[in-house]
Design an enzyme around this catalytic site. Structure first.
Site, short mmCIF file in Angstrom:
data_model
loop_
_atom_site.label_atom_id
_atom_site.label_comp_id
_atom_site.label_asym_id
_atom_site.label_seq_id
_atom_site.Cartn_x
_atom_site.Cartn_y
_atom_site.Cartn_z
N SER A 264 6.23 32.59 -75.25
CA SER A 264 6.60 33.28 -74.02
C SER A 264 8.10 33.35 -73.88
CB SER A 264 5.98 32.57 -72.82
OG SER A 264 6.31 31.20 -72.85
N HIS B 258 2.79 38.63 -77.43
CA HIS B 258 2.70 37.75 -76.26
C HIS B 258 1.55 38.22 -75.37
CE1 HIS B 258 4.70 36.14 -72.34
NE2 HIS B 258 3.84 35.29 -72.84
N GLU C 148 2.63 41.94 -74.82
CA GLU C 148 4.06 42.24 -74.92
C GLU C 148 4.45 42.06 -76.39
OE1 GLU C 148 6.43 39.38 -72.71
OE2 GLU C 148 7.87 40.93 -72.17
N ASN D 15 8.51 37.50 -68.56
CA ASN D 15 9.01 36.31 -67.87
C ASN D 15 10.41 36.50 -67.30
OD1 ASN D 15 6.82 34.50 -67.90
ND2 ASN D 15 7.03 34.38 -70.12
N1 CAA Z 1 -13.40 35.12 -69.22
C1 CAA Z 1 -14.31 36.00 -68.72
N2 CAA Z 1 -14.38 36.33 -67.40
C2 CAA Z 1 -13.52 35.72 -66.56
C3 CAA Z 1 -12.55 34.78 -67.01
C4 CAA Z 1 -12.53 34.50 -68.40
N3 CAA Z 1 -11.62 33.62 -68.95
N4 CAA Z 1 -11.84 34.35 -65.94
C5 CAA Z 1 -12.32 34.99 -64.86
N5 CAA Z 1 -13.34 35.81 -65.24
C6 CAA Z 1 -14.12 36.72 -64.39
C7 CAA Z 1 -14.81 36.00 -63.26
O1 CAA Z 1 -16.06 35.52 -63.66
C8 CAA Z 1 -14.93 37.09 -62.20
O2 CAA Z 1 -16.04 37.91 -62.46
P1 CAA Z 1 -16.77 38.68 -61.24
O3 CAA Z 1 -15.74 39.62 -60.70
O4 CAA Z 1 -17.91 39.35 -61.89
O5 CAA Z 1 -17.14 37.60 -60.29
C9 CAA Z 1 -13.68 37.96 -62.44
O6 CAA Z 1 -13.20 37.63 -63.76
C10 CAA Z 1 -12.62 37.67 -61.44
O7 CAA Z 1 -12.38 36.28 -61.42
P2 CAA Z 1 -12.27 35.44 -60.09
O8 CAA Z 1 -13.20 35.96 -59.06
O9 CAA Z 1 -12.36 34.00 -60.48
O10 CAA Z 1 -10.80 35.60 -59.59
P3 CAA Z 1 -9.86 36.87 -59.40
O11 CAA Z 1 -10.57 38.03 -58.82
O12 CAA Z 1 -8.65 36.34 -58.71
O13 CAA Z 1 -9.45 37.29 -60.87
C11 CAA Z 1 -7.68 36.97 -62.41
C12 CAA Z 1 -8.91 36.37 -61.74
C13 CAA Z 1 -8.09 38.13 -63.30
C14 CAA Z 1 -7.09 35.85 -63.23
C15 CAA Z 1 -6.70 37.53 -61.31
O14 CAA Z 1 -6.50 36.58 -60.31
C16 CAA Z 1 -5.37 37.87 -61.87
O15 CAA Z 1 -5.19 38.92 -62.48
N6 CAA Z 1 -4.36 36.98 -61.66
C17 CAA Z 1 -3.03 37.17 -62.18
C18 CAA Z 1 -3.00 36.68 -63.61
C19 CAA Z 1 -1.64 36.81 -64.21
O16 CAA Z 1 -0.68 37.22 -63.59
N7 CAA Z 1 -1.56 36.46 -65.49
C20 CAA Z 1 -0.33 36.47 -66.20
C21 CAA Z 1 0.24 35.10 -66.16
S1 CAA Z 1 1.78 35.03 -66.98
C22 CAA Z 1 1.39 34.81 -68.58
O17 CAA Z 1 0.28 34.65 -68.98
C23 CAA Z 1 2.51 34.85 -69.50
C24 CAA Z 1 3.45 33.72 -69.57
O18 CAA Z 1 4.19 33.70 -70.53
C25 CAA Z 1 3.61 32.68 -68.54
#
Ligand code: CAA
Length: 283
Positions: free
Chosen positions: A118, A139, A151, A189
């Site tokens: 990252s 990434h 990315e 990031n």
């Molecule tokens: N595999 C399969 N399905 C999954 C899953 C996984 N690992 N995690 C969640 N799901 C499914 C859930 O079962 C749920 O299904 P339904 O809609 O059928 O119920 C659906 O995805 C949505 O999950 P939740 O209801 O638990 O929660 P949510 O609606 O908040 O969605 C999320 C979860 C997709 C993670 C959403 O909150 C989101 O997009 N969050 C932001 C994530 C983000 O910004 N990620 C980037 C982080 S930075 C990074 O990664 C880089 C770095 O270098 C730091």
């Protein structure tokens, strides 16, 4: 033609990356040092695939086929047969450089060596090999099975041909590749972490509670998670390490990590994985 992929590191990111490759028809060898880590990764992958089956977006037959394409190993020697490698080990520059040097001797010379880092310099990883034109960043975002972005980081010496091959690979995974240059924090990031850091300053200064700050960003800006929920999700230690890379690499005080973030990491409050961050999590 890329058919067999090696993924090194069976943490959250490595297991997610192995899963999407296996789900997209690739044979995958997931490598980590200890068998319990590999067992945990397999359990995580099975749980994620089960969610897709439950939702009806994956058939039980395709789930079983994906699991059948996934193998695990405790040593990188198995990667002599790989057509592509994604490294997703701990964010430590020395450990990654040493790994890239050994991958350079183990894998075929035509194989692209990619890193899920990252924030560590892709150029420096390329320089540890005799094939810097074939070293690049892929990434992925967490949770990997759900997030559409990869990315793509072009190091100083990465060739246009390697970038094209790896970008085509992302498309075969159903992901969208977006290119970024090799500067600290790349694009994701560089923009995400100052927002999270500012949210932590706002908590420290009493501008709002974590709940209020997250509600403003969710309901007012349509972010799927508020910045403090997201910081807990990413891991506060990871956020601090990335902010340090931005601060050291760009030399601008606007990237200085918030003292409250430093204090929470020192206290072992790392977010979701430790059970406590800005919020509490049950095991
Ligand atoms: N595999 C399969 N399905 C999954 C899953 C996984 N690992 N995690 C969640 N799901 C499914 C859930 O079962 C749920 O299904 P339904 O809609 O059928 O119920 C659906 O995805 C949505 O999950 P939740 O209801 O638990 O929660 P949510 O609606 O908040 O969605 C999320 C979860 C997709 C993670 C959403 O909150 C989101 O997009 N969050 C932001 C994530 C983000 O910004 N990620 C980037 C982080 S930075 C990074 O990664 C880089 C770095 O270098 C730091």
């Amino acid at each position: 033609m890329i058919k067999t992929v090696g993924v090194i590191g069976a943490g959250t990111m490595g297991s997610g990356i192995a899963q999407v490759f296996a789900q997209s028809g690739f044979s995958v060898c997931l490598v980590d040092v200890a068998p319990p880590l590999l067992d945990r990764a397999r359990a995580t992958i099975e749980k994620s695939l089960a969610k897709f089956v439950e939702k009806g977006t994956l058939t039980a037959v395709d789930r079983d086929a994906a699991l059948g394409r996934l193998s695990t190993a405790t040593a990188v020697d198995c990667l002599s047969a790989a057509d592509h490698v994604v490294e997703a080990i701990v964010e430590n520059a020395d450990a990654k450089r040493a790994l890239f040097a050994s991958l350079d001797t183990i894998t075929r010379p035509d194989v692209i060596l990619s890193s899920n880092t990252s924030s560590i310099s892709i150029t420096a990883l390329g320089a540890a090999t005799r094939r810097p034109e074939k070293v690049l960043g892929m990434h992925f975002m967490n949770p990997v099975p759900l997030m559409p972005l990869v990315e793509m980081i072009r190091g100083q010496q990465t060739s246009t041909g390697s970038m094209r091959i790896a970008s085509d690979l992302c498309v075969r995974l159903g992901k969208t590749p977006v290119e970024a240059a090799d500067y600290p924090g790349f694009i994701a990031n560089r923009i995400l972490m100052p927002m999270i850091n500012e949210a932590i300053f706002a908590v420290m200064e009493g501008v709002g509670t974590p709940e209020a700050i997250d509600a403003v960003m969710k309901l007012g800006m349509n972010h799927p998670m508020g910045p403090l929920t997201l910081a807990d999700f990413i891991g506060l230690d990871v956020c601090l390490a990335i902010l340090n890379v931005l601060h050291d690499g760009l030399g601008d005080p606007k990237y200085r990590p918030c003292p409250l973030l430093r204090r929470m990491v020192a206290a072992g409050r790392l977010g979701r994985k430790s059970g406590q961050g800005f919020y509490s999590y049950s095991p």
